[in-house]
Design a protein around this motif. Structure first.
Motif, PDB file in Angstrom:
ATOM      1  N   PRO A 118     -15.749  26.068  32.576  1.00  0.00           N
ATOM      2  CA  PRO A 118     -15.683  26.780  33.857  1.00  0.00           C
ATOM      3  C   PRO A 118     -17.066  26.967  34.487  1.00  0.00           C
ATOM      4  CG  PRO A 118     -15.204  28.277  32.035  1.00  0.00           C
ATOM      5  CD  PRO A 118     -15.346  26.909  31.460  1.00  0.00           C
ATOM      6  N   GLN A 119     -17.049  27.104  35.810  1.00  0.00           N
ATOM      7  CA  GLN A 119     -18.280  27.374  36.534  1.00  0.00           C
ATOM      8  C   GLN A 119     -18.216  28.763  37.146  1.00  0.00           C
ATOM      9  OE1 GLN A 119     -18.943  24.130  39.280  1.00  0.00           O
ATOM     10  NE2 GLN A 119     -19.916  22.919  37.691  1.00  0.00           N
ATOM     11  N   TYR A 120     -19.391  29.364  37.286  1.00  0.00           N
ATOM     12  CA  TYR A 120     -19.519  30.713  37.827  1.00  0.00           C
ATOM     13  C   TYR A 120     -20.627  30.714  38.874  1.00  0.00           C
ATOM     14  CZ  TYR A 120     -16.788  31.965  33.748  1.00  0.00           C
ATOM     15  OH  TYR A 120     -15.791  32.035  32.806  1.00  0.00           O
ATOM     16  N   ALA A 121     -20.371  31.373  39.986  1.00  0.00           N
ATOM     17  CA  ALA A 121     -21.401  31.592  40.991  1.00  0.00           C
ATOM     18  C   ALA A 121     -22.082  32.909  40.666  1.00  0.00           C
ATOM     19  CB  ALA A 121     -20.791  31.642  42.387  1.00  0.00           C
ATOM     20  N   LEU A 135     -28.404  39.485  50.076  1.00  0.00           N
ATOM     21  CA  LEU A 135     -28.108  38.246  49.370  1.00  0.00           C
ATOM     22  C   LEU A 135     -29.318  37.343  49.537  1.00  0.00           C
ATOM     23  CD1 LEU A 135     -26.173  36.354  47.863  1.00  0.00           C
ATOM     24  CD2 LEU A 135     -25.263  35.670  50.087  1.00  0.00           C
ATOM     25  N   THR A 136     -30.047  37.107  48.449  1.00  0.00           N
ATOM     26  CA  THR A 136     -31.299  36.359  48.526  1.00  0.00           C
ATOM     27  C   THR A 136     -31.210  34.968  47.913  1.00  0.00           C
ATOM     28  OG1 THR A 136     -32.112  37.345  46.470  1.00  0.00           O
ATOM     29  CG2 THR A 136     -32.681  38.468  48.535  1.00  0.00           C
ATOM     30  N   GLY A 137     -30.114  34.667  47.249  1.00  0.00           N
ATOM     31  CA  GLY A 137     -29.960  33.352  46.642  1.00  0.00           C
ATOM     32  C   GLY A 137     -28.766  33.326  45.720  1.00  0.00           C
ATOM     33  N   PHE A 138     -28.594  32.189  45.064  1.00  0.00           N
ATOM     34  CA  PHE A 138     -27.469  32.047  44.150  1.00  0.00           C
ATOM     35  C   PHE A 138     -27.749  30.936  43.147  1.00  0.00           C
ATOM     36  CE2 PHE A 138     -26.867  29.001  47.459  1.00  0.00           C
ATOM     37  CZ  PHE A 138     -26.365  27.870  46.816  1.00  0.00           C
ATOM     38  N   TYR A 139     -27.030  30.978  42.056  1.00  0.00           N
ATOM     39  CA  TYR A 139     -27.012  29.896  41.076  1.00  0.00           C
ATOM     40  C   TYR A 139     -25.567  29.516  40.836  1.00  0.00           C
ATOM     41  CZ  TYR A 139     -31.879  30.676  39.712  1.00  0.00           C
ATOM     42  OH  TYR A 139     -33.246  30.796  39.706  1.00  0.00           O
ATOM     43  N   LEU A 140     -25.334  28.264  40.534  1.00  0.00           N
ATOM     44  CA  LEU A 140     -24.048  27.799  40.054  1.00  0.00           C
ATOM     45  C   LEU A 140     -24.241  27.518  38.573  1.00  0.00           C
ATOM     46  CD1 LEU A 140     -21.141  26.980  40.631  1.00  0.00           C
ATOM     47  CD2 LEU A 140     -21.980  24.676  41.127  1.00  0.00           C
ATOM     48  N   LEU A 141     -23.518  28.262  37.760  1.00  0.00           N
ATOM     49  CA  LEU A 141     -23.664  28.179  36.309  1.00  0.00           C
ATOM     50  C   LEU A 141     -22.423  27.566  35.683  1.00  0.00           C
ATOM     51  CD1 LEU A 141     -24.937  31.835  35.736  1.00  0.00           C
ATOM     52  CD2 LEU A 141     -26.339  29.794  36.120  1.00  0.00           C
ATOM     53  N   GLU A 142     -22.600  26.756  34.683  1.00  0.00           N
ATOM     54  CA  GLU A 142     -21.471  26.226  33.919  1.00  0.00           C
ATOM     55  C   GLU A 142     -21.581  26.825  32.520  1.00  0.00           C
ATOM     56  OE1 GLU A 142     -19.500  22.104  34.254  1.00  0.00           O
ATOM     57  OE2 GLU A 142     -21.036  21.920  32.690  1.00  0.00           O
ATOM     58  N   CYS A 143     -20.662  27.716  32.203  1.00  0.00           N
ATOM     59  CA  CYS A 143     -20.707  28.462  30.946  1.00  0.00           C
ATOM     60  C   CYS A 143     -19.356  28.395  30.253  1.00  0.00           C
ATOM     61  CB  CYS A 143     -21.072  29.923  31.219  1.00  0.00           C
ATOM     62  SG  CYS A 143     -22.698  30.133  31.976  1.00  0.00           S
ATOM     63  N   ALA A 144     -19.366  28.663  28.972  1.00  0.00           N
ATOM     64  CA  ALA A 144     -18.128  28.621  28.192  1.00  0.00           C
ATOM     65  C   ALA A 144     -17.124  29.655  28.674  1.00  0.00           C
ATOM     66  CB  ALA A 144     -18.434  28.824  26.709  1.00  0.00           C
ATOM     67  N   ASP A 145     -17.618  30.822  29.089  1.00  0.00           N
ATOM     68  CA  ASP A 145     -16.734  31.898  29.516  1.00  0.00           C
ATOM     69  C   ASP A 145     -17.535  32.942  30.293  1.00  0.00           C
ATOM     70  OD1 ASP A 145     -18.129  33.381  27.534  1.00  0.00           O
ATOM     71  OD2 ASP A 145     -16.554  33.027  26.057  1.00  0.00           O
ATOM     72  N   LEU A 146     -16.854  33.968  30.771  1.00  0.00           N
ATOM     73  CA  LEU A 146     -17.503  35.018  31.557  1.00  0.00           C
ATOM     74  C   LEU A 146     -18.581  35.724  30.748  1.00  0.00           C
ATOM     75  CD1 LEU A 146     -17.752  36.713  34.132  1.00  0.00           C
ATOM     76  CD2 LEU A 146     -15.890  38.142  33.266  1.00  0.00           C
ATOM     77  N   ASP A 147     -18.346  35.947  29.468  1.00  0.00           N
ATOM     78  CA  ASP A 147     -19.350  36.633  28.650  1.00  0.00           C
ATOM     79  C   ASP A 147     -20.677  35.874  28.648  1.00  0.00           C
ATOM     80  OD1 ASP A 147     -17.611  38.686  27.994  1.00  0.00           O
ATOM     81  OD2 ASP A 147     -16.970  37.765  26.118  1.00  0.00           O
ATOM     82  N   PRO A 172     -16.050  33.693  39.053  1.00  0.00           N
ATOM     83  CA  PRO A 172     -15.591  32.355  38.669  1.00  0.00           C
ATOM     84  C   PRO A 172     -15.353  31.506  39.907  1.00  0.00           C
ATOM     85  CG  PRO A 172     -13.924  34.027  38.129  1.00  0.00           C
ATOM     86  CD  PRO A 172     -15.096  34.740  38.715  1.00  0.00           C
ATOM     87  N   VAL A 173     -15.639  30.227  39.791  1.00  0.00           N
ATOM     88  CA  VAL A 173     -15.464  29.271  40.877  1.00  0.00           C
ATOM     89  C   VAL A 173     -14.099  28.604  40.710  1.00  0.00           C
ATOM     90  CG1 VAL A 173     -16.337  27.126  41.881  1.00  0.00           C
ATOM     91  CG2 VAL A 173     -17.943  28.894  41.088  1.00  0.00           C
TER      92      VAL A 173
END
Length: 116
Positions: A2-5, A77-89, A110-111
């Motif tokens: 999953p990806q997370y913003a 809102l100054t920026g963002f990252y798109l993260l790909e992580c195993a889970d929300l934790d 979550p995206v």
């Protein structure tokens, strides 16, 4: 996976100005440390450069714009990252290392995957 913003809400600074250099060093260090999960992201210019867009009357209505952000707040809102992580934790652990979390807040969402 999953990806997370990770949306960064922090002091509204211009990252292109020389006085932002120490902060950018912190972000560069974070980027190097988290490169395995970062899939994208960007810094944003200050909110004074924003334009808010609305359409009155629904789809096809009149376009109305206004200078600046939708609302004035202490943190912007100054920026963002798109993260790909195993889970929300895992995403939360990574987000806690983003420099904006040290004096602001990081919103992790979550995206939606529309099936690429």
């Amino acid at each position: 996976m999953p990806q997370y913003a990770a949306f960064i809400y922090a002091s509204d600074v211009d990252p292109t100005k020389p006085e932002a250099a120490p902060l950018l060093e912190d972000y560069n260090e974070f980027g190097a440390a988290a490169q395995a999960v970062i899939r994208g992201g960007a810094a944003l210019y200050p909110t004074a450069t924003a334009t808010t867009v609305r359409v009155t009357g629904g789809k096809g209505g009149d376009i109305v714009t206004s200078d600046g952000p939708y609302a004035e707040t202490k943190e912007a809102l100054t920026g963002f990252y798109l993260l790909e992580c195993a889970d929300l934790d895992e995403a939360v652990k990574v987000a806690a290392q983003i420099p904006g979390a040290w004096d602001g807040a990081i919103e992790v969402r979550p995206v939606v995957d529309f099936g690429k």
